[in-house]
Design a protein around this motif. Structure first.
Motif, PDB file in Angstrom:
ATOM      1  N   ARG A  80       0.831  -1.210   0.000  1.00  0.00           N
ATOM      2  CA  ARG A  80       0.000   0.000   0.000  1.00  0.00           C
ATOM      3  C   ARG A  80       0.862   1.255   0.000  1.00  0.00           C
ATOM      4  N   THR A  94      -6.998   5.064  -4.254  1.00  0.00           N
ATOM      5  CA  THR A  94      -7.930   4.220  -3.508  1.00  0.00           C
ATOM      6  C   THR A  94      -7.582   4.252  -2.029  1.00  0.00           C
ATOM      7  N   ARG A  96      -8.622   2.242   1.460  1.00  0.00           N
ATOM      8  CA  ARG A  96      -9.341   1.127   2.082  1.00  0.00           C
ATOM      9  C   ARG A  96      -9.763   1.535   3.493  1.00  0.00           C
ATOM     10  N   ALA A  98     -11.940   0.516   6.965  1.00  0.00           N
ATOM     11  CA  ALA A  98     -12.588  -0.499   7.796  1.00  0.00           C
ATOM     12  C   ALA A  98     -13.591   0.185   8.709  1.00  0.00           C
ATOM     13  N   GLU A 123     -11.317   6.690  -4.824  1.00  0.00           N
ATOM     14  CA  GLU A 123     -12.197   5.532  -4.659  1.00  0.00           C
ATOM     15  C   GLU A 123     -12.073   5.020  -3.228  1.00  0.00           C
ATOM     16  N   GLU A 125     -12.848   2.035  -0.661  1.00  0.00           N
ATOM     17  CA  GLU A 125     -13.170   0.613  -0.582  1.00  0.00           C
ATOM     18  C   GLU A 125     -13.485   0.282   0.878  1.00  0.00           C
ATOM     19  N   VAL A 127     -14.255  -1.990   3.908  1.00  0.00           N
ATOM     20  CA  VAL A 127     -13.984  -3.358   4.339  1.00  0.00           C
ATOM     21  C   VAL A 127     -14.813  -3.621   5.583  1.00  0.00           C
ATOM     22  N   ASP A 147      -4.504  -4.353   6.986  1.00  0.00           N
ATOM     23  CA  ASP A 147      -4.979  -4.497   5.613  1.00  0.00           C
ATOM     24  C   ASP A 147      -5.761  -3.284   5.114  1.00  0.00           C
ATOM     25  N   VAL A 148      -5.792  -2.210   5.885  1.00  0.00           N
ATOM     26  CA  VAL A 148      -6.568  -1.029   5.500  1.00  0.00           C
ATOM     27  C   VAL A 148      -5.735   0.230   5.726  1.00  0.00           C
ATOM     28  N   ASP A 149      -6.217   1.330   5.161  1.00  0.00           N
ATOM     29  CA  ASP A 149      -5.529   2.612   5.315  1.00  0.00           C
ATOM     30  C   ASP A 149      -6.114   3.435   6.461  1.00  0.00           C
TER      31      ASP A 149
END
Length: 320
Positions: A80, A94, A96, A98, A123, A125, A127, A147-149
């Motif tokens: 990422r 993008t 991400r 959560a 964008e 996303e 989660v 797993d996310v930003d």
């Protein structure tokens, strides 16, 4: 020592089970068990207690997990990081995110259209993570941003190098269907729950806010169902199964549910916005963070359950 065994150890520590770790890593449970056993042999230490409910870290396992968290965080972020740096200079890319289902569905989804029109190059996303929506604390997660930003979590993080900001409070009330109340009457106070049926939380969830309230109410009432899922508790309450503790932001809008007690009795959970310090400097990540903060700020009344008042009238609680 096989360094790859550490990856299997972290997966089990986060999932709390061999099957959960196997699903995350895309292998079978036998492989996970073998790799964890190999690591324990190499370190000459027992890292997990094998319990009926899953795998729990031993003191040695806790020590290893704490040592590995900075490494795990940086390695997981590498893909990422390269993508974010490539996108960051343009303010596009993008992100991400959560978020628990209640916040994502009730507040964020309706506002995504306006955000996209003002930031067409970004964008988002989303989660879905059920652990973020639980009223108690989630299973141990060494790296909430693995797993996310960006993440919205209903508990203040206690570890990790990250930027944190309290973004609001998610208040809870006690709700039931009108049919249930007609059949069982209105409880006037927590000590008057005898003869009532409750839809509660799993016993494993920590006594925070509404969980603490229900744990006391259960002493005189009967528990007919326990569920971490807000959707499950809400549907059971709609069908007349009992009284359920639900977030005011969703239950107050449901015409099939009636509020019995409000946040003054049940309490609230804090909403925390989290991201890594370096990602917060990127324009597209910062834009999403500002969007989240503004959206939660605008919904403060609904989040805190101010749209419905409950008063005592002639010995019974009635909505006004």
């Amino acid at each position: 020592m096989n360094w790859d065994d550490l990856r299997f150890f972290l997966a089990v520590a986060a999932a709390g089970s061999l099957s959960g770790a196997a699903q995350q890593l895309g292998v079978n449970t036998t492989t996970v068990l073998r790799r964890v056993a190999s690591l324990e042999d190499d370190l000459n230490a027992r890292l997990f207690e094998r319990e009926r409910t899953g795998y729990r870290l031993t003191p040695a396992g806790e020590k290893l997990a704490e040592a590995l968290e900075p490494v795990d965080r940086r390695l997981a972020a590498l893909p990422r990081d390269f993508e974010a740096n490539r996108q960051g200079s343009s303010g596009e890319g993008t992100v991400r995110l959560a978020a628990g289902e209640v916040l994502a569905a009730e507040l964020l989804a309706p506002a995504f259209g306006d955000f996209h029109r003002s930031h067409p190059g970004i964008e988002i996303e989303v989660v879905g993570d059920p652990r973020l929506a639980m009223a108690g604390s989630a299973p141990r997660v060494g790296n909430p941003l693995k797993d996310v930003d960006v993440a919205l979590r209903l508990a203040r993080p206690t570890q990790g190098d990250m930027l944190m900001r309290k973004a609001g409070e998610l208040s809870y009330g006690l709700y039931a269907s009108q049919g249930y109340l007609d059949a069982h009457g209105w409880p006037t106070q927590m000590g008057d729950m005898g003869g009532h049926e409750l839809i509660g939380f799993p016993r494993a969830e920590l006594p925070l806010g509404p969980v603490w309230w229900l744990s006391r109410a259960e002493k005189t009432a009967s528990v007919v169902l326990r569920a971490s899922s807000v959707a499950v508790r809400a549907e059971a309450a709609r069908q007349g199964a009992g009284l359920a503790a639900l977030p005011c932001v969703s239950a107050d809008r449901d015409e099939r549910l009636t509020r019995v007690f409000g946040p003054d009795a049940l309490g609230h959970l804090e909403i925390w916005l989290m991201t890594r310090n370096d990602l917060a400097q990127l324009a597209h990540v910062r834009a999403v963070m500002e969007f989240l903060i503004e959206t939660l700020k605008n919904a403060r009344g609904a989040l805190e359950g101010q749209s419905v008042k409950v008063v005592e009238l002639e010995g019974a609680v009635r909505p006004r």
